[in-house]
Design an enzyme around this catalytic site. Structure first.
Site, mmCIF file in Angstrom:
data_model
loop_
_atom_site.group_PDB
_atom_site.id
_atom_site.type_symbol
_atom_site.label_atom_id
_atom_site.label_comp_id
_atom_site.label_asym_id
_atom_site.label_seq_id
_atom_site.Cartn_x
_atom_site.Cartn_y
_atom_site.Cartn_z
ATOM 1 N N ARG A 59 17.376 7.725 79.074
ATOM 2 C CA ARG A 59 17.984 7.905 80.396
ATOM 3 C C ARG A 59 19.386 7.305 80.396
ATOM 4 N NH1 ARG A 59 13.691 5.674 84.655
ATOM 5 N NH2 ARG A 59 13.697 3.951 83.162
ATOM 6 N N ASP A 61 23.187 6.338 81.942
ATOM 7 C CA ASP A 61 23.681 5.810 83.207
ATOM 8 C C ASP A 61 24.640 6.793 83.872
ATOM 9 O OD1 ASP A 61 22.334 3.466 82.562
ATOM 10 O OD2 ASP A 61 24.114 2.531 81.679
ATOM 11 N N TYR A 123 24.367 6.451 69.608
ATOM 12 C CA TYR A 123 25.418 6.502 70.627
ATOM 13 C C TYR A 123 26.785 6.325 69.980
ATOM 14 C CZ TYR A 123 22.241 6.257 74.649
ATOM 15 O OH TYR A 123 21.290 6.525 75.595
ATOM 16 N N ARG A 220 26.960 -0.454 76.442
ATOM 17 C CA ARG A 220 28.184 -0.798 77.162
ATOM 18 C C ARG A 220 28.442 -2.306 77.128
ATOM 19 N NH1 ARG A 220 27.373 1.723 82.876
ATOM 20 N NH2 ARG A 220 29.385 0.689 83.220
#
Length: 273
Positions: A59, A61, A123, A220
């Site tokens: 999921r 952001d 990522y 992040r």
């Protein structure tokens, strides 16, 4: 799911990409436009009113992009379009574009789970070093605005490789026990590799990280702390100490979402490089 449910449905795997900018994240939320919400609404129409509940690999952001997201959904076994999934892909892609692009729709066994069957998520974070930000890059790149010590960032990041508690980079997960008490659960993840390299055009830096799973805003938070090292504000040793501290308040700022993209999900043995 009961045996009757399995017999009455056919599991489909959908691979797709999306621009995260228009969405309040992946997960469906009341009164918010989300990737899952618009995807399930489109599937509900294609299924002619039958339920369409999706499960995703990860999921993302609000504002985070995906080049390679995967979901599974259980279609009614009697759905006439099951014999032409190539057409289903085209129709679904047409309903969701241009911000969502559907690459593939295929049948999979009922044991396939887009989330739990995944062994690795990958990522990429894009950073721009130069003072002037090219407008066409601003959509998916963080404007750092100064030259980074990418070698120091990569060396510092190697402290993450392996299995660790990532409490310094994640929001605490609180579990409620049967007796009503609450306890904090460690956020253990296995990072397979992390690299920080310059790329083209000149001024672009790419941070790549792969792990078995990630918690909310983990990439992040890692990126924001590594940028502190890249700017010379923090040492490489500080980054390793930060991981060991298991204290979110000690970390650097969370990097903005637009530079982050989910670029791959692996099913099967994870790749170490």
């Amino acid at each position: 799911m009961t045996s009757t449910d399995v017999e009455s449905t056919v599991r489909l795997r959908i691979d797709f990409a999306y621009d995260g900018a228009p969405y309040a994240g992946f997960a469906r939320q009341p009164d918010q436009t989300t990737v899952q919400g618009v995807l399930e609404d489109a599937l509900h129409r294609l299924f002619q009113g039958a339920p369409a509940e999706t499960t995703c690999a990860g999921r993302t952001d609000r504002g985070v992009h995906a080049e390679a997201q995967t979901v599974h959904v259980d279609a009614p076994a009697g759905w006439r379009r099951l014999d032409d999934l190539a057409r289903v892909r085209r129709d679904l892609d047409g309903m969701l574009g241009p911000s969502i692009a559907v690459a593939r729709v295929v049948r999979v066994p009922s044991t396939f789970d887009a989330r739990h069957s995944a062994t690795q998520r990958r990522y990429r974070f894009r950073l721009w070093e130069r003072p002037v930000m090219p407008p066409l890059l601003a959509h998916d790149t963080w404007h750092v605005g100064e030259r980074l010590d990418v070698e120091a960032m990569e060396r510092a990041g190697q402290a993450l490789v392996g299995t660790h508690d990532f409490d310094s980079f994640c929001r605490k997960r609180v579990l409620r026990l049967k007796d009503g008490r609450t306890v904090e659960a460690p956020l253990t993840r296995r990072v397979d590799h992390l690299t920080v390299r310059r790329s083209r055009p000149a001024g672009l830096v790419l941070l790549r990280i792969a792990a078995n799973a990630f918690c909310h805003q983990q990439v992040r938070a890692i990126t924001g702390s590594l940028v502190e090292v890249g700017k010379g504000r923090r040492s490489e040793e500080w980054f390793a100490e930060l991981l060991a501290a298991r204290d979110r308040s000690e970390a650097g700022p969370v990097a903005p979402p637009q530079g982050l993209s989910l670029v791959g999900v692996r099913y099967g043995p994870p790749r170490s490089t």
